[in-house]
Design a protein around this motif. Structure first.
Motif, PDB file in Angstrom:
ATOM      1  N   ALA A  33      -7.722   4.636  -2.118  1.00  0.00           N
ATOM      2  CA  ALA A  33      -7.193   3.752  -1.948  1.00  0.00           C
ATOM      3  C   ALA A  33      -5.707   3.144  -2.650  1.00  0.00           C
ATOM      4  O   ALA A  33      -6.903   2.740  -3.900  1.00  0.00           O
ATOM      5  CB  ALA A  33      -7.741   2.597  -0.705  1.00  0.00           C
TER       6      ALA A  33
ATOM      7  N   SER B   1      -7.468   2.857   6.722  1.00  0.00           N
ATOM      8  CA  SER B   1      -7.663   3.656   5.888  1.00  0.00           C
ATOM      9  C   SER B   1      -7.759   5.401   6.352  1.00  0.00           C
ATOM     10  O   SER B   1      -9.030   5.238   7.493  1.00  0.00           O
ATOM     11  CB  SER B   1      -8.288   4.017   4.687  1.00  0.00           C
ATOM     12  OG  SER B   1      -8.239   3.410   3.723  1.00  0.00           O
TER      13      SER B   1
ATOM     14  N   SER C 121      -7.575   8.426   7.094  1.00  0.00           N
ATOM     15  CA  SER C 121      -8.175   9.835   6.784  1.00  0.00           C
ATOM     16  C   SER C 121      -8.001  10.944   7.527  1.00  0.00           C
ATOM     17  O   SER C 121      -9.290  11.383   7.576  1.00  0.00           O
ATOM     18  CB  SER C 121      -9.558   9.572   6.242  1.00  0.00           C
ATOM     19  OG  SER C 121      -9.353   8.294   5.365  1.00  0.00           O
TER      20      SER C 121
ATOM     21  N   SER D  71       0.771  -1.609  -0.644  1.00  0.00           N
ATOM     22  CA  SER D  71       0.365  -0.285   0.011  1.00  0.00           C
ATOM     23  C   SER D  71       0.624   1.403  -0.077  1.00  0.00           C
ATOM     24  O   SER D  71       1.793   0.973   0.541  1.00  0.00           O
ATOM     25  CB  SER D  71      -1.320  -0.446   1.162  1.00  0.00           C
ATOM     26  OG  SER D  71      -0.021   0.360   2.552  1.00  0.00           O
TER      27      SER D  71
ATOM     28  N   SER E  90     -12.766   7.716   6.585  1.00  0.00           N
ATOM     29  CA  SER E  90     -11.839   6.481   7.941  1.00  0.00           C
ATOM     30  C   SER E  90     -12.488   4.809   7.595  1.00  0.00           C
ATOM     31  O   SER E  90     -13.777   5.344   7.614  1.00  0.00           O
ATOM     32  CB  SER E  90     -10.990   6.767   8.838  1.00  0.00           C
ATOM     33  OG  SER E  90     -10.971   5.740   9.580  1.00  0.00           O
TER      34      SER E  90
ATOM     35  N   TYR F  58       0.754   6.016  -0.702  1.00  0.00           N
ATOM     36  CA  TYR F  58       0.127   7.034  -0.945  1.00  0.00           C
ATOM     37  C   TYR F  58       1.277   8.228  -1.142  1.00  0.00           C
ATOM     38  O   TYR F  58       2.469   8.423  -1.365  1.00  0.00           O
ATOM     39  CB  TYR F  58      -0.085   7.884   0.425  1.00  0.00           C
ATOM     40  CG  TYR F  58       0.886   7.970   1.703  1.00  0.00           C
ATOM     41  CD1 TYR F  58       0.731   9.878   1.681  1.00  0.00           C
ATOM     42  CD2 TYR F  58       1.117   7.944   2.437  1.00  0.00           C
ATOM     43  CE1 TYR F  58       1.838  10.499   2.650  1.00  0.00           C
ATOM     44  CE2 TYR F  58       2.188   7.959   3.510  1.00  0.00           C
ATOM     45  CZ  TYR F  58       2.343   9.486   3.533  1.00  0.00           C
ATOM     46  OH  TYR F  58       3.227  10.010   4.352  1.00  0.00           O
TER      47      TYR F  58
ATOM     48  N   ILE G  26      -4.020   3.755   1.874  1.00  0.00           N
ATOM     49  CA  ILE G  26      -4.537   2.644   3.366  1.00  0.00           C
ATOM     50  C   ILE G  26      -2.965   3.679   4.413  1.00  0.00           C
ATOM     51  O   ILE G  26      -1.778   3.417   3.566  1.00  0.00           O
ATOM     52  CB  ILE G  26      -4.567   1.104   2.621  1.00  0.00           C
ATOM     53  CG1 ILE G  26      -5.380   1.253   1.349  1.00  0.00           C
ATOM     54  CG2 ILE G  26      -3.846   0.659   3.450  1.00  0.00           C
ATOM     55  CD1 ILE G  26      -5.185   0.404   1.162  1.00  0.00           C
TER      56      ILE G  26
END
Length: 416
Positions: A211, A256, A258, A194, A271, A196, A235
């Motif tokens: 995600a 996740s 958020s 995962s 989230s 970001y 994530i």
């Protein structure tokens, strides 16, 4: 005089070279009073000049009368560390001036010993490949370079045995965003990573509405595909926390946050938790858990899979996620976190009342053993740092070993 001076200089240089070589081979010694046991803990203490990291061995941690202290005990590390483990090896990764990975084991007397060490350039995210391999990913720091480096670390010979450069994902050839890895799960000969997207120069996170997971072959490390899901945000979070977990049946669950406190500069989705079915290369369209709504506004930061569809989760307390909270989830003195049990099957969230509000952590690695989860909690204003033994079936917890220091960022058990 000229000859004598030259000879003196040569002798000095030889001694200097020998000194450098010996210092390069130096291995930190365990303290004489080192405790024995196969529970291995990373202990972080706070001194006048900053923090110090130690690695300790203990024969038990589920004892409220037990104190975890570096006084006459443990092995001091080279600096601030991340930790990882696989098989019967625990690694510390020093992130100060000297970037060094050190592998440790337990000898026949139950004491820690150094198995070997190696130098590295960047290691930011860790996961178990198999019992003899730790997977580590180094992320590019700042702009200008967008490739991550996947590294397979040999837990027997304590060395990097394979490397693969990859950008993790690119929208197009002009894409200039870093992709920061947040969690690694190996399952069914595939490796799920995962990440970001972020601007490496400013750390701004412009894209928080999806995600992302890139899937690789394992151990070949060939990129297979990148999967995306717009039902929640990216994530995981920075700092070697756990963002993906594998259940008994091979299904992978992702969390996740958020959350601004988790290092994101904007929040655009709730989230939540997604699922990747065992062996699949896509998110399960039939499963989404809106944790934020179910919990009354709490956000899930990181979690440990405890079995039977239950997570023990560190969550951000509702009402604490404003612009002043950016990166707040990494401060052990900032009491914006609570612990809860997340039921993945029934989609419920139950607070653990026995654990007080507390600060967050970098690299929260908890131990799951015999149906309980052991987690480091640093609570304020009581200023008590302690390990708690959490029962996920009853959503209760009891005080375990007291931490004589700031926190325990990693708890492992190796051997029998």
């Amino acid at each position: 005089m000229r000859f004598c001076k030259s000879r003196y200089t040569q002798t000095f240089l030889i001694l200097l070279i020998i000194s450098v070589l010996l210092s390069g081979c130096y291995k930190p010694k365990s303290h004489f009073l080192q405790a024995s046991g196969n529970y291995i803990l990373g202990l972080r203490t706070q001194g006048a000049n900053g923090t110090s990291d130690y690695l300790l061995s203990q024969d038990t941690i589920n004892n409220a009368a037990r104190s975890l202290s570096s006084t006459g005990n443990g092995i001091e590390q080279l600096g601030w560390c991340y930790y990882g483990s696989t098989g019967n090896t625990v690694f510390s990764f020093t992130y100060d001036n000297i970037k060094t990975g050190i592998g440790y084991g337990i000898n026949e007397a139950g004491a820690l010993y150094e198995k070997g060490r190696f130098a590295f350039e960047r290691l930011d995210c860790f996961g178990k490949g198999d019992d003899s391999t730790l997977v580590a990913i180094g992320a590019p720091w700042g702009g200008g370079s967008y490739d991550c480096e996947i590294q397979l670390i040999d837990a027997n010979n304590i060395r990097i045995k394979k490397r693969r450069l990859t950008p993790l994902y690119m929208w197009n050839k002009s894409d200039v965003l870093n992709k920061w890895p947040t969690s690694i799960v190996v399952n069914d000969n595939k490796m799920y990573v995962s990440f970001y997207p972020l601007d490496g120069g400013t750390w701004n996170t412009e894209y928080t509405d999806t995600a992302y997971v890139t899937i690789f072959s394992y151990p070949g490390l060939d990129s297979l595909t990148t999967i995306k899901d717009p039902r929640t945000g990216p994530i995981g979070l920075y700092g070697n926390q756990i963002g993906m977990m594998r259940a008994e049946n091979g299904d992978i669950y992702t969390v996740s946050p958020s959350s601004l406190a988790a290092g994101y500069t904007q929040v655009t989705k709730k989230s939540g938790i997604l699922r990747i079915k065992n062996g699949q290369q896509s998110f399960d369209p039939s499963y989404f858990f809106d944790v934020e709504t179910a919990s009354g506004g709490a956000k899930v930061l990181t979690a440990a899979y405890a079995g039977d569809g239950l997570l023990v989760a560190r969550m951000q307390i509702p009402g604490t996620d404003d612009i002043n909270a950016v990166w707040g989830a990494f401060d052990v003195t900032n009491p914006i976190c609570k612990m809860a049990i997340i039921d993945l099957n029934n989609k419920t969230v139950t607070d653990i009342a026995d654990i007080p509000a507390h600060g967050g952590q970098y690299g929260a690695r908890w131990l799951v053993e015999d149906g309980k989860v052991y987690a480091s909690i640093t609570s304020t204003p009581a200023s008590e740092a302690r390990i708690y033994a959490i029962d996920p079936l009853t959503a209760t917890a009891t005080k375990a070993a007291k931490i004589e220091g700031q926190e325990v960022p990693a708890i492992y058990k190796i051997g029998n």
